[in-house]
Scaffold this motif. Structure first.
Motif, PDB file in Angstrom:
ATOM      1  N   GLU A   1      42.990  22.914  41.892  1.00  0.00           N
ATOM      2  CA  GLU A   1      43.496  22.934  40.541  1.00  0.00           C
ATOM      3  C   GLU A   1      43.566  24.387  40.075  1.00  0.00           C
ATOM      4  O   GLU A   1      42.954  25.285  40.660  1.00  0.00           O
ATOM      5  N   PRO A   2      44.336  24.637  39.006  1.00  0.00           N
ATOM      6  CA  PRO A   2      44.434  26.022  38.520  1.00  0.00           C
ATOM      7  C   PRO A   2      43.070  26.551  38.120  1.00  0.00           C
ATOM      8  O   PRO A   2      42.295  25.873  37.452  1.00  0.00           O
ATOM      9  N   GLN A   3      42.796  27.772  38.552  1.00  0.00           N
ATOM     10  CA  GLN A   3      41.512  28.403  38.242  1.00  0.00           C
ATOM     11  C   GLN A   3      41.710  29.343  37.057  1.00  0.00           C
ATOM     12  O   GLN A   3      42.634  30.151  37.037  1.00  0.00           O
ATOM     13  N   VAL A   4      40.841  29.221  36.078  1.00  0.00           N
ATOM     14  CA  VAL A   4      40.954  30.016  34.858  1.00  0.00           C
ATOM     15  C   VAL A   4      39.797  31.017  34.826  1.00  0.00           C
ATOM     16  O   VAL A   4      38.644  30.637  34.981  1.00  0.00           O
ATOM     17  N   TYR A   5      40.160  32.303  34.655  1.00  0.00           N
ATOM     18  CA  TYR A   5      39.173  33.373  34.568  1.00  0.00           C
ATOM     19  C   TYR A   5      39.377  34.090  33.239  1.00  0.00           C
ATOM     20  O   TYR A   5      40.481  34.144  32.696  1.00  0.00           O
ATOM     21  N   VAL A   6      38.316  34.662  32.702  1.00  0.00           N
ATOM     22  CA  VAL A   6      38.413  35.438  31.480  1.00  0.00           C
ATOM     23  C   VAL A   6      37.811  36.808  31.752  1.00  0.00           C
ATOM     24  O   VAL A   6      36.771  36.921  32.404  1.00  0.00           O
ATOM     25  N   GLY A   7      38.478  37.844  31.267  1.00  0.00           N
ATOM     26  CA  GLY A   7      37.983  39.196  31.495  1.00  0.00           C
ATOM     27  C   GLY A   7      39.013  40.214  31.058  1.00  0.00           C
ATOM     28  O   GLY A   7      39.932  39.928  30.281  1.00  0.00           O
ATOM     29  N   ILE A   8      38.871  41.440  31.573  1.00  0.00           N
ATOM     30  CA  ILE A   8      39.759  42.532  31.181  1.00  0.00           C
ATOM     31  C   ILE A   8      40.582  42.949  32.379  1.00  0.00           C
ATOM     32  O   ILE A   8      40.161  42.799  33.534  1.00  0.00           O
ATOM     33  N   PHE A   9      41.772  43.491  32.101  1.00  0.00           N
ATOM     34  CA  PHE A   9      42.677  43.940  33.152  1.00  0.00           C
ATOM     35  C   PHE A   9      43.635  44.967  32.552  1.00  0.00           C
ATOM     36  O   PHE A   9      43.848  45.000  31.332  1.00  0.00           O
TER      37      PHE A   9
ATOM     38  N   VAL B   1      48.905  35.003  32.477  1.00  0.00           N
ATOM     39  CA  VAL B   1      47.881  35.628  31.644  1.00  0.00           C
ATOM     40  C   VAL B   1      48.100  35.212  30.193  1.00  0.00           C
ATOM     41  O   VAL B   1      49.236  35.014  29.745  1.00  0.00           O
ATOM     42  N   TYR B   2      46.992  35.028  29.486  1.00  0.00           N
ATOM     43  CA  TYR B   2      46.998  34.740  28.046  1.00  0.00           C
ATOM     44  C   TYR B   2      46.120  35.797  27.387  1.00  0.00           C
ATOM     45  O   TYR B   2      44.899  35.773  27.512  1.00  0.00           O
ATOM     46  N   VAL B   3      46.742  36.743  26.727  1.00  0.00           N
ATOM     47  CA  VAL B   3      46.053  37.911  26.186  1.00  0.00           C
ATOM     48  C   VAL B   3      45.687  37.636  24.735  1.00  0.00           C
ATOM     49  O   VAL B   3      46.506  37.134  23.957  1.00  0.00           O
ATOM     50  N   PHE B   4      44.427  37.978  24.369  1.00  0.00           N
ATOM     51  CA  PHE B   4      44.034  37.779  22.974  1.00  0.00           C
ATOM     52  C   PHE B   4      43.391  39.023  22.358  1.00  0.00           C
ATOM     53  O   PHE B   4      43.174  39.061  21.157  1.00  0.00           O
TER      54      PHE B   4
ATOM     55  N   TYR C   1      42.767  35.526  29.340  1.00  0.00           N
ATOM     56  CA  TYR C   1      42.603  34.545  30.418  1.00  0.00           C
ATOM     57  C   TYR C   1      43.594  34.833  31.541  1.00  0.00           C
ATOM     58  O   TYR C   1      44.720  35.277  31.292  1.00  0.00           O
ATOM     59  N   VAL C   2      43.147  34.572  32.739  1.00  0.00           N
ATOM     60  CA  VAL C   2      44.029  34.644  33.913  1.00  0.00           C
ATOM     61  C   VAL C   2      44.020  33.267  34.566  1.00  0.00           C
ATOM     62  O   VAL C   2      42.962  32.773  34.956  1.00  0.00           O
ATOM     63  N   VAL C   3      45.189  32.684  34.644  1.00  0.00           N
ATOM     64  CA  VAL C   3      45.328  31.356  35.257  1.00  0.00           C
ATOM     65  C   VAL C   3      45.973  31.544  36.618  1.00  0.00           C
ATOM     66  O   VAL C   3      47.124  31.953  36.724  1.00  0.00           O
ATOM     67  N   SER C   4      45.202  31.267  37.653  1.00  0.00           N
ATOM     68  CA  SER C   4      45.672  31.522  39.016  1.00  0.00           C
ATOM     69  C   SER C   4      45.975  30.219  39.720  1.00  0.00           C
ATOM     70  O   SER C   4      45.168  29.306  39.736  1.00  0.00           O
ATOM     71  N   GLN C   5      47.140  30.165  40.335  1.00  0.00           N
ATOM     72  CA  GLN C   5      47.519  29.018  41.162  1.00  0.00           C
ATOM     73  C   GLN C   5      47.626  29.420  42.627  1.00  0.00           C
ATOM     74  O   GLN C   5      47.981  28.610  43.463  1.00  0.00           O
ATOM     75  N   LEU C   6      47.319  30.668  42.913  1.00  0.00           N
ATOM     76  CA  LEU C   6      47.621  31.192  44.250  1.00  0.00           C
ATOM     77  C   LEU C   6      46.381  31.414  45.089  1.00  0.00           C
ATOM     78  O   LEU C   6      46.440  32.068  46.109  1.00  0.00           O
ATOM     79  N   ARG C   7      45.239  30.868  44.693  1.00  0.00           N
ATOM     80  CA  ARG C   7      43.992  31.199  45.392  1.00  0.00           C
ATOM     81  C   ARG C   7      43.454  30.023  46.177  1.00  0.00           C
ATOM     82  O   ARG C   7      42.266  29.815  46.285  1.00  0.00           O
TER      83      ARG C   7
ATOM     84  N   PRO D   1      38.042  33.362  22.822  1.00  0.00           N
ATOM     85  CA  PRO D   1      38.681  32.238  22.119  1.00  0.00           C
ATOM     86  C   PRO D   1      39.042  31.142  23.113  1.00  0.00           C
ATOM     87  O   PRO D   1      39.149  31.387  24.307  1.00  0.00           O
ATOM     88  N   PRO D   2      39.214  29.925  22.625  1.00  0.00           N
ATOM     89  CA  PRO D   2      39.523  28.830  23.548  1.00  0.00           C
ATOM     90  C   PRO D   2      40.853  29.061  24.249  1.00  0.00           C
ATOM     91  O   PRO D   2      41.759  29.685  23.703  1.00  0.00           O
ATOM     92  N   LEU D   3      40.931  28.555  25.447  1.00  0.00           N
ATOM     93  CA  LEU D   3      42.160  28.688  26.228  1.00  0.00           C
ATOM     94  C   LEU D   3      43.272  27.923  25.533  1.00  0.00           C
ATOM     95  O   LEU D   3      43.116  26.752  25.198  1.00  0.00           O
TER      96      LEU D   3
END
Length: 2011
Positions: free
Chosen positions: A95-103, A72-75, A85-91, A145-147
């Motif tokens: 390639e790594p999937q990048v999602y943006v949102g709240i958690f 996770v990259y929190v801003f 951002y959430v960067v997932s390698q487990l799905r 913001p940009p990843l």
């Protein structure tokens, strides 16, 4: 609960927070988590801080899923929530999937806050910063913001000390994400291979973490793991990453030179890996070099060569012996060997196995292990035809005895083996065992048969290195005497000489070839090969190797010639052989009959039955101890084996052969004839017969008689056996003994030659002719002999010096031969340890000088060249000799340097002679000698250092090199090679000599680099240029060697002073940069002209492109180069030059580079330096574009980026200072230089390897470790350089000036950088773009062209290059908008830009919408829909070129799905852009292959293509419209009648297709998307879909569900409830609908053929309907007649578009629901049935009149079934029920408003009766005899169920006919008839044909009202052609009642009839029937043609009348 109105803003964090998820989180799940691991609960207050309860669903849409381990990259934060951002390698994604949102905060752990990116301290547009206020405008005002640059991940504490731990983790993570793709592609081999490799890597990683391995084991494990990492990437086509072979860390310029890195990168890329074919493919990169890599330094991957001999070997496993040739007590012997057909000889010994009579090995320990390996087959052997030969010998009685018969009891046999106990059987076998090779008295070795198998293909083909089973059929000779050559007969297919035996079937064997060193192969395969017999090669292979010890003597019994004597039959000869010493003692166990069985003392030959001339062909091997072999001889005895005499047969003769005759050389190989002596027990002592001649050609003492010899011990005489002889063949295989007399004399020179000088000279001269193999076997002894003679008293005057020198050169030449390279270590050891001839140096120097003094002499030329080839060893011997001499001088106390100085003087004189040799230019033949000198001169320097100082050696090297004047061709290449060897040798290792040599080398290579220039004398330009380029590549290699040596020295130096000296040496090389760049360009031009470079196979070897005429050049030195030569057909040399350039730039600091550039500027001048920089930028950009090496070479690519970025700063400083002229002198601005600079910089900044966030884990980690993120530094350079070429300095920065010159060329790269995720780089690029826009507007006050260019470029970036995403789009628009809002630019410009940015944002959104749609057929409609929206926008902004591009993309999409009609409609969008103007011109479209042409031509071409698509889609009506438009313009615009005629023909063909060809029209479906789970564009909306051809509702539903897998399919057509409409789920409602065409269309009026009408019923429609039943009974009580309850609800829908359209779906824009009463349903049902029957009637009626249809083969089942449903009441019970329900008075009384429907129902029923009547008539004429009963049944049902209608219609018809006849009598005369005839008729012509009309009912085109009736009128056509109704009312047309009746309709046809009333009762006369009155009618309608069955009379009989139809009677 009240709604919360307050909005809490999200607070930006000062820095990105980097961490990972520690708990899983699912959007919409409860905020409270029951965790036992201390997870805190999110309170309601925290939740409410985000949004109110009413906004819960909106919040859920912004939450993202977390899985444990996600990065996770929190801003931002708010309450207990993070945004980031959430960067997932487990799905399970590639390639790594990048999602943006709240958690939730408590679900993640923040590990660190990143320093590389800082965020804004103030929120962006905080007024809309809460989730609750996100709106459509949010995408413009608040993007995330940009990843940030993703962290490399997988960092562990263990990874710091053991880098491979983390390297493996990232690699396994990447490979695991790719595995599902292999399953999807069904690439199961790759899946299994990668899966196994992952397991291997994880296992290795566990071993590294365990830390339990020894140092050696750990090193080996690291190498294996690195090999697995590389090979795994290779087979998956991933990046090639170089890691240090020792430790595993990533290799870069800081720990390895660029030269070495390039070599490793190249070698790894060319590993020969058999993709997932072998299970062990990933275990090592190359099995052939595995052992070498494990023993050598791991950092050296180049092949160092191996001294281990490698040959082919064949493993044999005997699986089955299927034969029965031995009786109990007998044995079978099998002899296996390899045989070559070309040489007609065996190439191996024989493998020997013995079976008992049960087929079991005699030695029971061999059961299941009957194996051997044939060793040492050379490469030459396997090129020939090789056969496996099995000779079969039976040991037992003379003749084969049946197994069921009792064998002689004297031999211990029993009657039946199976009746005896095992002990008895054992006793039988033991009784016949051999003793020391001798058989029992009555046991004979008898020939039986042979089996042959060709195995060449196993060694040469695909089965190499694999086990295979084979069957060898057994054959026996027809004549026993040919047994020795039976295998040759089988091979040559001499079928007359052999046959099959019933006793022996076959031999089954398994064979597997091997390649390598025999001992190693056996060691690697212990389970298979351990302790098995080895069957050796016959003799040595191509070469003898050191350590080989063989002393084997092979004897082959060939044949014998024996006298018959006094017997009447021929003898049964048996030969017995044994080895005796000269003393008479017999040697025990020295004879081998083959591998696999123990040796014996005696050998007994085969016995041929009654043969005096046996041919044995048996091979034995003598294994005599070395110390006894000189005293041994072979002794033979001969006896006749009787089959009758039970006693042992007596010997009657003997013979012998000495192994060493008196000349002391071993007996020569070849055939020998032996003398046979009569046997006498008293004379067989060795002292007697050894003095006798052993062969007829042997010499004996003069006192001995040839025929007899008197023993000194006896009065008896040795008597030869007259006329008897035996032939044998001998062959020696020994490393101890020689058969060469010259060599033997030389080795014994002190005894045999010392006293005879003449013989000594003769031997030395003959020595050069001694075989090579013999010489290497006795290498050390020969050297000792030659050096002994050299310093002997016989050579005091040096007379023998030259002969001995030549002999030494011969020996050294043999050792230097590639076949004997294994003896070089032996030679080195001899020189260093065993050479003792101290005075030899002066002799050798003199001999060498004598040769060189006259190099052009033909007598000396050959000897000189041979000597030059072995200079290395000659000088080694000379220097070793001087070393020994120096030691002796010290030992005896001699002092002074006189001898030493004299020795050096002699050597200097020798080198001077060599220099003189190199300077000679004539004759031409001297070039060959000079070439050899260049090849071998450098090899002497390693030993010269023992006598000379480094300075002396450098001077020797310099003088030698410079003595080669004006070298060309091969001579130039070898000159450069010798320079290369100097740089690699000891001269460059010494600091003093290195400094001197380096300067001279730079001067030497500079002359042979750069651009090739043609000279006047060049004839073959291509060859000359290729030779120049070969020289370039050699020069590059020389520079590379020097640079690598310098870097090594710098890295290893401890003192700063030494480091500075080496840096100065690098500066000496730096001026070659210009030459390197020119050379790069020269090779690049050639490469572009010849072929495209391959991504994987690239230039790796400096010598791989040398001409074929210099093979020595390639082979001799290629393995010593830093650029190791790999096999590549695409070698170019660009990679080598790029590596050298990178190495130079790396070794120099920025300050060094700056100093050099300034010195160059002041030395060469302004313009020359500018040209150099331009060239350097071009070369650097070419390297960055991967034209020098592939993109997959990760380490090299990253190194080039780092080095060039380092280089740019000093260059920028120079350019800013010296290349920006004042404003007053803009003409001095070097635009090309700055253009190249910007191109270079932007190529670097846009390089794919810099976009770290897009990479997979392994690559991302590697780049992060190697370079980090370089984009920030590059962004600063870009900003500074752009500002430097601007002039004005204002609030908005520097603008205009020289910037204006680069706007057009740099706009594309700048826009690409504007889409970057890197903050600094994107900001810098947007600032540059802002400057460009303002400058452009300032210059032209218009931005249309720039806007157009921006749109074009962004379209290319987003769609063609797949750049950018939603985040980069949003930030690009926001930042650019912000710059203009805050700037002081013109207000008008601001307005223009704001409007443009709005359009641009929408445009990019549409582009992303198209691009991000998933692949797959189910998303076809969405893809087309998004494309159409995009096209609509593009058209609105008038970008025709882009619009046309997407039109054709849309067309191609439709074609891919075979939607040709839609493709045509899409292509028409393009054609609509042009007018029918033949005079103007439109621009060319090269991408679409449209030339520059007139609009008319462009549109015509498009229309032709559209027409083609319409024809393919069977939309012929649309095609006709296209034809009409083309025809109109051909006729009236261009007056091109030729094209007009063509298009009219095409139009006619389309009309014909409409009539004659059948079509299927796609079905339509209503799809409702209900529920809030669907996106807004689909939510609660309905669409009409046009299905694919032949697609039914089941397949369509499946397609919809594949597209929406989460949606639930509703089973009912009822309107959805509110729960469905407003629920969170997804619901699909699919219904098949019917098109509702406009019935007012003329095509639906009148008698238009159904085949024409059907098209318009399914096309050009936008109205559709479907019905569903409803219950109108309030109490739910059913009526007595169910048809009264058949109320339905009809839903009528109108779609937005008419079908067909470009899209196969259209949204429903209007829905109308109406209720349909039962009576209306009944009318609809009847009309539908009538339409069905009419269609079938038309179809089958056409068959009746078709000449090309065989009526007997027509399938009438569809017509039969439809008629059956209409006439059979149980099936079609509707008609009777309709009558009962609706025709009663009760119904009309209750429903007076339905009267009109009742009448319609009656008409429909009556129409159906007419249709059935005609259809039955057609059915009768088509039905087969087998189906005739069915037809009769249909007629019967018709009469029964429709009797009332039939009667009523007949009566009505009769009444009308009578009325017509009455009117006819009062009508006007016939002559007046035609004066008022219908325009569709002409007066009749006499064609002698009868004319009539068919039944009038149901035929609208015939409305005749006047018909004369006569129930008994004769018929004018067969009864079978009459309908049922017309048989009831027979019609006769009388001459007096010719009538015409019109219905006052202009299009109503008239009928003319005439008949005679005479003979009214006659059935056979129609006297007055008019036969000359045809009609020229209006074109008949389809019904008319269907029903055109002319008749003159038909009849039908009602009640009581008989009905005749094809002789069947129906009541």
């Amino acid at each position: 609960m009240t709604t919360q109105n307050s909005v809490i803003n999200w607070t930006p964090l000062p820095k990105f927070g980097y961490g990972f998820a520690i708990y899983p989180f699912t959007p919409g799940s409860s905020n409270s988590t029951n965790s036992t691991k201390g997870e805190t609960t999110i309170s309601d207050a925290d939740a409410s801080s985000i949004t109110s309860t009413n906004e819960n669903s909106l919040v859920i849409s912004f939450q993202v899923t977390l899985e444990v381990g996600d990065e996770v990259y929190v801003f931002e934060e708010q309450g207990a929530w993070y945004r980031g951002y959430v960067v997932s390698q487990l799905r399970q994604t590639e390639e790594p999937q990048v999602y943006v949102g709240i958690f939730p905060m408590n679900h993640v752990h923040i590990k660190e806050y990143l320093d590389d990116i800082e965020l804004l301290q103030e929120p962006i547009n905080s007024d809309v910063a809460s989730i609750s206020s996100i709106s459509e405008n949010e995408k413009y005002t608040r993007p995330p913001p940009p990843l940030p640059s993703l962290k490399c991940g997988d960092d562990t504490i263990s990874g710091k000390s053991e880098p491979l731990v983390d390297e493996i983790a990232s690699t396994v993570r990447e490979w695991s994400s790719i595995l599902p793709k292999y399953l999807e592609e069904r690439n199961y081999d790759m899946f299994r291979t990668v899966k196994d490799q992952i397991n291997n890597l994880l296992q290795g990683r566990r071993q590294l973490l365990a830390q339990t391995l020894s140092h050696d084991e750990l090193s080996k494990l690291r190498r294996e793991l690195i090999n697995k990492l590389v090979s795994g990437n290779l087979i998956q086509n991933l990046d090639i990453i170089v890691r240090d072979p020792e430790r595993g860390f990533l290799a870069d310029e800081t720990n390895i030179s660029a030269i070495r890195l390039y070599q490793l990168q190249a070698q790894l890329s060319t590993l020969n890996i058999d993709k997932p074919k072998s299970d062990s493919v990933l275990l090592s990169p190359a099995t052939s070099t595995q052992n070498a890599q494990q023993t050598q330094s791991p950092s050296t991957l180049a092949d160092t060569g191996s001294h281990i001999p490698k040959f082919y070997h064949i493993f044999l496993d005997l699986k089955a012996w299927v034969a029965s040739i031995s009786a109990p007590g007998e044995y079978t012997e099998l002899y296996f060997s390899l045989y070559t057909k070309a040489g007609a000889r065996s190439i191996t010994e024989e493998y020997f196995i013995v079976f008992n009579h049960n087929g079991v090995p005699k030695d029971e320990s061999k059961i299941g292990k009957i194996r051997t390996i044939f060793t040492d087959l050379s490469h030459h052997d396997i090129q020939e035809q090789i056969y496996l030969v099995c000779r079969i010998v039976r040991t037992g009685s003379m003749k084969i005895t049946d197994r069921d018969k009792e064998i002689p009891k004297e031999s211990g046999a029993v009657s039946s083996l199976f009746s005896k106990s095992s002990k008895e059987t054992e006793s039988i076998d033991q009784s016949t065992q051999q003793v020391n090779g001798k058989l029992p008295s009555q046991a004979f070795r008898r020939p039986f048969g042979c089996a042959v198998l060709e195995i060449s293909h196993l060694l040469q083909g695909k089965e190499k290195e694999s086990m295979s089973e084979h069957v060898m059929p057994i054959f026996v000779p027809l004549q026993e005497s040919t047994f020795a050559t039976l295998h040759e007969d089988i091979i040559n297919d001499h079928v007359k000489d052999f046959e099959k035996s019933p006793r022996a079937e076959m031999v089954s064997v398994s064979i597997r070839p091997y390649y390598g060193e025999a001992a190693t192969i056996i060691k690697e395969n212990p389970a298979l090969l351990q302790d098995i017999p080895i069957t050796s090669r016959l003799g040595f292979p191509d070469v003898v190797f050191p350590g080989d010890i063989r002393n084997e003597i092979y004897i082959k019994l060939l044949s014998g010639d024996f006298s018959q004597g006094r017997t009447t039959t021929a003898k049964n000869i048996q030969v017995t052989a044994e080895v005796r010493l000269n003393s008479g003692e017999t040697l025990e166990d020295v004879i081998s009959r083959g591998a696999g069985e123990p040796r014996t003392t005696h050998f007994e030959s085969l016995v041929f039955y009654h043969s005096n001339n046996p041919m044995w062909g048996e091979l034995i091997k003598l294994c005599i101890p070395v110390e006894l072999i000189e005293q041994a001889h072979l002794f033979f005895t001969f006896r006749h084996r009787s089959t009758r005499d039970k006693k042992e047969d007596k010997i009657y003769a003997f013979a012998y052969i000495p192994l060493f005759p008196e000349n002391r050389a071993f007996i020569s190989d070849g055939k020998h004839n032996l003398t046979l002596y009569k046997f006498d027990k008293q004379l067989i002592n060795s002292s007697s017969y050894l003095k006798a001649p052993w062969t007829p050609s042997a010499t004996i003492p003069d006192t001995v008689s040839v025929h007899s010899f008197t023993s000194s011990h006896s009065t008896h005489k040795l008597v030869t056996s007259s006329r008897e002889s035996m032939s044998i063949m001998t062959f020696l295989c020994s490393t101890k003994y020689t058969q060469n007399e010259v060599l033997l004399k030389l080795l014994n020179w002190e005894k045999q030659l010392l006293s005879d000088a003449h013989e000594m000279v003769s031997v030395l001269k003959k020595f050069t002719f001694v075989g090579e193999v013999e010489i290497v076997k006795f290498l050390q002894d020969i050297f000792d002999a030659l050096f002994g003679i050299l310093i002997s008293t016989k050579n005091q005057q040096g007379d023998l010096d030259d002969l001995i020198f030549n002999a030494l050169v011969t020996i050294l030449g043999i050792v230097s031969d590639r076949r004997f390279t294994n003896f070089r270590p032996v030679l080195d050891v001899y020189i260093e340890k065993h050479f003792t001839c101290a005075p030899a140096s002066s002799h050798l120097i003199r001999s060498m000088n004598r040769l060189i003094s006259n190099p052009t002499s033909p007598d000396n030329a050959q000897n000189l060249r041979s000597a030059i080839k072995v200079w290395q060893y000659i000088f080694k011997i000379i220097l070793r000799s001087r070393e020994l001499q120096r030691t002796k001088e010290t030992d005896i106390g001699l002092s002074g340097n006189y001898v030493e100085e004299q020795f050096k003087k002699d050597l200097f004189a020798l080198f001077k002679s060599i220099d003189k040799l190199m300077s000679i230019t004539t004759p031409q033949s001297i070039i060959g000698t000079q070439t050899l000198a260049l090849q071998n001169f450098a090899s002497i320097f390693s030993d010269l250092g023992k006598c000379f100082t480094p300075e002396d050696l450098v001077q020797i090297a310099i003088r030698f090199t410079e003595s080669v004047r004006l070298p060309k061709g091969k001579l130039l290449a070898y000159k450069l090679l010798v320079i290369l060897q100097f740089c690699k040798g000891p001269l460059f290792e010494n600091a003093e000599s290195r400094a001197i040599l380096l300067r001279r080398v730079v001067e030497w290579v500079a002359d042979h680099m750069g651009k090739w220039e043609k000279t006047g004398k060049v004839i073959d330009v291509e060859t000359a240029r290729m030779q120049w380029q070969d020289g370039i590549r050699l020069c590059v290699t020389i520079i590379a060697v020097m640079l690598e040596s310098l870097q090594t020295t710098i890295e290893n130096s401890i003192e700063d002073e030494l480091t500075l000296k080496e840096i100065e040496n690098v500066k000496i090389i730096h001026p070659l940069m210009m030459k390197l760049c020119e050379s790069y360009r020269e090779l690049h031009i050639t490469n572009n002209d010849s072929h495209q470079r391959n991504d994987r196979a690239v230039s790796i070897g400096s010598l791989s492109m040398l001409p074929n005429q210099t093979p020595t050049l390639k082979n001799k030195y290629s393995k010593e180069f830093p650029f190791y030569q790999f096999q590549s057909s695409n070698s170019t040399g660009l990679g080598e030059i790029s590596a050298v350039i990178l190495q130079i730039l790396f070794l120099l600091t920025q300050e060094n580079i700056k100093e050099h550039l300034l010195s160059t500027y002041y030395r060469e001048g302004h313009d020359a330096t500018g040209e150099f920089l331009i060239l350097l930028f071009q070369v650097a950009r070419s390297i960055l574009k991967n034209e020098a090496f592939p993109e997959s070479w990760l380490n090299m690519n990253i190194m080039s980026l780092k080095v060039f970025l380092k280089f740019l700063e000093p260059v920028s400083s120079l350019m800013e200072k010296n290349y920006i002229p004042d404003k007053e002198a803009p003409e001095n601005f070097n635009e090309q230089l700055w253009q190249e600079y910007f191109n270079f910089l932007l190529s670097l900044l846009t390089n794919e390897h810099l976009i770290i966030e897009n990479f997979t884990p392994q690559k991302r980690r590697a780049i992060w470790r190697l370079a980090g993120d370089l984009r920030g530094h590059g962004a600063k350079l870009l900003s500074n350089l752009w500002d430097s070429v601007g002039w004005g300095q204002g609030k908005d920065g520097k603008m205009a000036g020289y910037q204006t010159r680069f706007i057009n060329t740099l706009l594309g790269p700048i826009l690409e950088l504007c889409l970057s995720h890197h903050d600094e780089l994107r900001s810098a690029a947007i600032t540059v773009l802002f400057s460009m826009i303002v400058t452009q507007y300032t210059m032209e006050e218009d931005l249309k062209q720039m806007e157009s260019d921006i749109i074009d470029l962004l379209d290319k970036l987003f769609m063609s290059e797949n750049k950018g995403d939603e985040i980069s789009r949003a930030y690009f628009i926001v930042q650019l908008r912000s710059l203009f809002e805050d700037s002081s630019v013109d207000t008008t410009l601001k307005e223009i830009i704001m409007k443009f940015l709005d359009s641009l944002s929408e445009f990019l959104e549409l582009l992303l919408g198209v691009r991000e749609l998933p692949e797959g057929d189910e998303f076809q409609d969405d893809r087309i829909m998004c494309t159409l929206k995009l096209m609509k926008f593009i058209k609105s902004i008038e970008r025709d070129q882009i619009y046309i591009k997407y039109v054709h993309q849309l067309v191609q999409m439709q074609i891919n799905y075979l939607n040709f009609v839609e493709a045509a409609l899409a292509l028409k969008l393009h054609s609509d852009l042009y007018a029918w103007d033949p005079h103007s011109e439109v621009e060319a479209l090269p991408d679409l292959d449209f030339p520059k042409q007139s609009p008319f031509d462009r549109k015509e071409r498009l229309y032709i293509q559209i027409l083609d698509y319409f024809v393919k889609g069977k939309a012929w009506e649309c095609g006709i419209e296209i034809c009409k438009e083309l025809a109109r313009h051909f006729e009236y615009t261009t007056y091109d009648y030729q094209r007009l005629s063509t298009i009219l023909k095409q139009q006619a063909a389309l009309h014909e297709n409409v009539i004659k060809k059948e079509r299927y029209f796609s079905e339509y479906f209503r799809v409702g998307f209900y529920g809030r789970g669907f996106p807004a564009s689909l939510q609660n909306r309905q669409f009409i879909y046009r299905g694919y051809e032949w697609e039914k509702i089941g397949a369509f539903c499946e397609r919809m569900q594949n597209k929406h897998p989460q949606a639930q399919l509703l089973k009912s057509n009822n309107p959805p409830t509110d729960d469905i409409l407003y629920g969170d789920g997804q619901f699909l409602q699919v219904t098949a609908v019917n098109p509702e065409p406009d019935r007012n269309n003329p095509v639906f009026k009148g008698d238009v053929p159904n085949i024409i009408r059907s098209y318009y019923e399914h096309n050009s429609v936008n109205t559709f309907c479907f019905s569903r039943p409803v219950n109108k009974n309030p109490d739910g009580v059913k009526s007595s007649n169910e048809f009264l309850d058949l109320w339905t609800e009809k839903t009528i829908m109108i779609s937005e578009d008419y079908f067909p359209t470009v899209l196969r779906r259209s949204e429903v824009i209007q829905v109308t629901i109406i209720e349909v009463s039962p009576i209306e349903n009944a009318v609809s049902a009847m009309k539908a049935k009538n339409r069905e029957l009419l269609t079938l009637e038309a179809k089958y009626n056409a068959y009746l009149f078709s000449k090309n249809v065989d009526i007997d083969k027509i399938n009438t089942n569809p017509l039969s079934m439809s008629l059956n449903g209409a006439v059979d009441a149980p099936v079609n019970g509707g008609v009777p029920m309709y009558k009962k329900a609706f025709f009663g008075s009760d119904f009309l009384t209750a429903n007076p408003d339905k009267e009109v429907f009742v009448e319609q129902l009656k008409e429909a029923i009556e129409e159906q009766v007419h249709i059935i009547d005609r259809s039955l008539d057609i059915h009768e004429r088509l039905v087969s005899n087998e189906m005739r009963p069915l037809h009769d049944t249909l007629v019967k049902f018709f009469h029964r169920n429709f009797s009332e209608e039939i009667y009523r219609l007949a009566e009505r018809k009769k009444s009308k006919a009578q009325k017509a006849a009455k009117n006819a009598n009062s009508s006007k005369p016939t002559s007046d008839l035609f004066s008022s005839a219908s325009p569709f008729f002409l007066p009749p012509l006499n064609v002698n044909k009868s004319f009539g009309i068919q039944s009038t009912y149901g035929i609208p085109s015939y409305t005749t009202e006047s018909l004369s009736l006569s129930p008994t009128s004769p018929t004018s056509m067969p009864l079978s052609n009459s309908s049922i109704i017309t048989r009831v009312t027979s019609v006769k047309l009388n001459s007096n009642s010719l009538s015409l009746q019109s219905n006052n309709c202009s299009n109503t046809a008239s009928a003319y009839t005439k008949s005679s009333s005479e003979g009214g009762s006659s059935n056979n006369s129609v006297d007055d029937t008019i036969t000359d009155m045809p009609m020229i009618k209006k074109r008949s309608t389809i019904k008319e043609r269907q029903n055109s069955s002319p008749f003159s009379e038909k009849r039908m009989i009602l009640r009581g009348f008989s009905l005749n139809r094809n002789k069947s009677t129906t009541q």
